[in-house]
Design an enzyme around this catalytic site. Structure first.
Site, mmCIF file in Angstrom:
data_model
loop_
_atom_site.group_PDB
_atom_site.id
_atom_site.type_symbol
_atom_site.label_atom_id
_atom_site.label_comp_id
_atom_site.label_asym_id
_atom_site.label_seq_id
_atom_site.Cartn_x
_atom_site.Cartn_y
_atom_site.Cartn_z
ATOM 1 C CB THR A 68 32.596 38.863 -11.377
ATOM 2 O OG1 THR A 68 33.790 38.166 -11.624
ATOM 3 C CG2 THR A 68 32.690 40.228 -12.013
ATOM 4 C CB ILE A 127 20.151 40.982 -18.630
ATOM 5 C CG1 ILE A 127 20.884 39.696 -18.202
ATOM 6 C CG2 ILE A 127 19.493 41.630 -17.423
ATOM 7 C CD1 ILE A 127 22.117 39.922 -17.336
ATOM 8 C CE1 TYR A 132 31.745 40.929 -18.098
ATOM 9 C CE2 TYR A 132 32.056 39.660 -16.088
ATOM 10 C CZ TYR A 132 31.237 40.393 -16.929
ATOM 11 O OH TYR A 132 29.918 40.589 -16.593
ATOM 12 C CE LYS A 142 30.207 43.826 -16.435
ATOM 13 N NZ LYS A 142 29.365 44.688 -17.262
ATOM 14 C CB SER A 186 29.319 41.186 -12.406
ATOM 15 O OG SER A 186 29.545 39.826 -12.170
ATOM 16 C CG ASP A 226 30.708 49.721 -31.616
ATOM 17 O OD1 ASP A 226 30.616 49.830 -30.380
ATOM 18 O OD2 ASP A 226 31.708 49.246 -32.195
ATOM 19 C CG LEU A 285 22.137 43.403 -33.740
ATOM 20 C CD1 LEU A 285 21.436 43.148 -35.079
ATOM 21 C CD2 LEU A 285 21.193 43.032 -32.595
ATOM 22 C CB SER A 286 28.938 42.505 -30.993
ATOM 23 O OG SER A 286 28.559 42.958 -29.708
ATOM 24 C CG ASN A 287 27.177 37.681 -27.202
ATOM 25 O OD1 ASN A 287 27.542 36.725 -27.887
ATOM 26 N ND2 ASN A 287 26.832 37.546 -25.929
ATOM 27 C CE LYS A 304 26.575 36.823 -21.915
ATOM 28 N NZ LYS A 304 25.276 36.370 -21.454
ATOM 29 N NE ARG A 315 34.080 27.473 -14.578
ATOM 30 C CZ ARG A 315 32.925 28.029 -14.927
ATOM 31 N NH1 ARG A 315 32.421 27.816 -16.138
ATOM 32 N NH2 ARG A 315 32.243 28.773 -14.092
#
Ligand code: NAD
Ligand code: WQD
Length: 341
Positions: A128, A14, A151, A155, A126, A60, A35-37, A86, A297
């Site tokens: 969520t 995003i 997670y 948030k 989110s 970081d 750049l961890s993900n 995430k 799920r």
């Protein structure tokens, strides 16, 4: 002089789309990411699309001393904080990893903004936070439900940290954007979602199945109390979502925010089922997807979609891209990544 915006986590899905839209709207951008993900392809894509040599700092956000140097070097007034882990399932298995990264990075941003007198922050929240809502569609006033993952809890906690911090300290204001389900890619197919390992989210799983990387999509449940039995979500195009960040930042820069802390739902306002989405993907991309109905799920909410009136009225923002166009863009991106003609 142009206003500059710090985009933390701007090498990711995003963040890279938002960097493009900020530049299109006339902002300067600096990207900070460890750049961890992600990898540098997101930043390179942004540079290619915009023809701007966007500065990138590999840092970081949890390392406050290193992060302070970004504040010393660049003169931005505004921050969009995307940097976070995430993966919902991973956060249940390894909660400390999520609490440490998502909370410490965010508190560092806020501390440094105070220290350097930088006033405006947009936080990536989110849908969520609503959990299984009692009433649909959800408005920003709909009560949040206790989080069912670390997670989700980060948030909720970050929203609360932001509210308390901006209310306590003069010169700080903040907006939380509650994203519904971001999908799709930039129309250039130069940036998009690049999941590591097996995708957990629906659309990357669909595009990887269409590309032959996954054998078969499992549709998790067709016996829910919904029109076709599969779950309902509000799928928001990533470019539309990126534009919401631009209007949120501009609102604070122009001092048009009505309170020091504001929250907006960012979705389309439409509930779409998993099976509808699969059918649309097949139709617009003229292909057949290998899928099967699988058990539910655990942890899935049955249905959620947004009431977006507040964002429509206050931000003057509205989702514009059709689901069909978004699903075309998702497939174009996957084909581009895999070298499929
Ligand atoms: P993403 O993983 O593609 O992007 C996040 C970026 O942050 C990555 O490039 C990663 O390397 C970086 N990052 C992580 N921790 C960092 C740290 N400590 N320091 C510096 N960089 C760090 O994810 P995304 O989908 O682009 O999500 C961006 C934000 O939006 C996240 O906060 C996420 O929780 C939130 N969000 C995402 C979704 C979704 O479905 N994609 C939905 C709602 C909210
Ligand atoms: C969408 C629908 C699945 C995969 C997650 C996070 C949420 C937010 C967005 C960050 C559901 C179904 C999925 C598959 C399927 N992220 N599905 N087969 O669960 O709505 O939200 O991402 O904030 O916090 O929880 O998104 O894309 O995983 O699932 O049938 O292989 O697709 O059951 O109904 P979700 P999703």
């Amino acid at each position: 002089m142009k206003e500059m915006v710090l985009v933390s986590g701007g090498a990711g899905y995003i963040g890279s789309h938002t960097a493009v839209e900020l530049i299109n709207a006339g902002y300067d951008v600096v990207v900070a990411d460890n750049l961890s993900n992600s990898d540098m392809s997101g930043v390179e894509g942004v540079r290619k699309i915009t023809s701007v040599d966007v500065p990138f700092v590999n840092v970081d956000c949890c390392d406050k001393e290193a992060f302070r140097k970004v504040f010393e070097q660049y003169n931005f007034n505004s921050v969009i904080h995307f940097a976070a882990f995430k993966a919902v399932g991973e956060s249940v298995a390894d909660p400390m990893k999520y609490y440490r990264n998502n909370l410490v990075s965010f508190m560092n941003v806020l501390d440094l903004m105070r220290e350097f007198g930088r006033p405006n922050i947009v936080f990536s929240s989110s849908a969520t936070v609503y959990g299984e809502a009692d009433q649909l569609p959800v408005t920003e006033q709909t009560p949040r439900k206790p989080a069912t993952s670390a997670y989700g809890n980060t948030k909720q906690m970050c929203e609360d940290i932001l509210r308390d911090t901006v209310n306590a300290y003069e010169g700080l204001k903040g907006i939380s954007l509650r994203y519904f389900n971001p999908i799709g890619a930039h129309p250039s197919a130069l940036i998009g979602e690049l999941p590591r390992g097996v995708p957990q989210n629906l659309v990357p799983f669909i595009t990887q199945t269409a590309a032959g990387i996954r054998e078969c999509l499992s549709v998790f449940g067709d016996d829910y109390d919904t029109p076709d039995g599969s779950c309902l979500r509000d799928y928001i195009d990533v470019v539309d979502l990126a534009k919401a960040h631009v209007v949120a930042i501009t609102r604070m820069i122009e001092d048009k925010n009505k309170a020091k802390y504001e929250i907006f739902n960012i979705g389309t306002g439409n509930g779409v089922s998993v099976l509808e989405l699969v059918n649309s993907f097949e139709k617009v991309n003229e292909l057949k997807l290998n899928y099967k109905i699988a058990p539910r799920r655990p942890g899935d909410v049955v249905a959620i979609w947004a009431d977006t009136s507040l964002a429509n009225e206050e931000l003057g923002w509205k989702a514009e891209r059709s689901l069909d166009d978004t699903l075309r863009s998702a497939w174009s991106w996957e084909k581009n990544v895999r070298g499929i003609k």
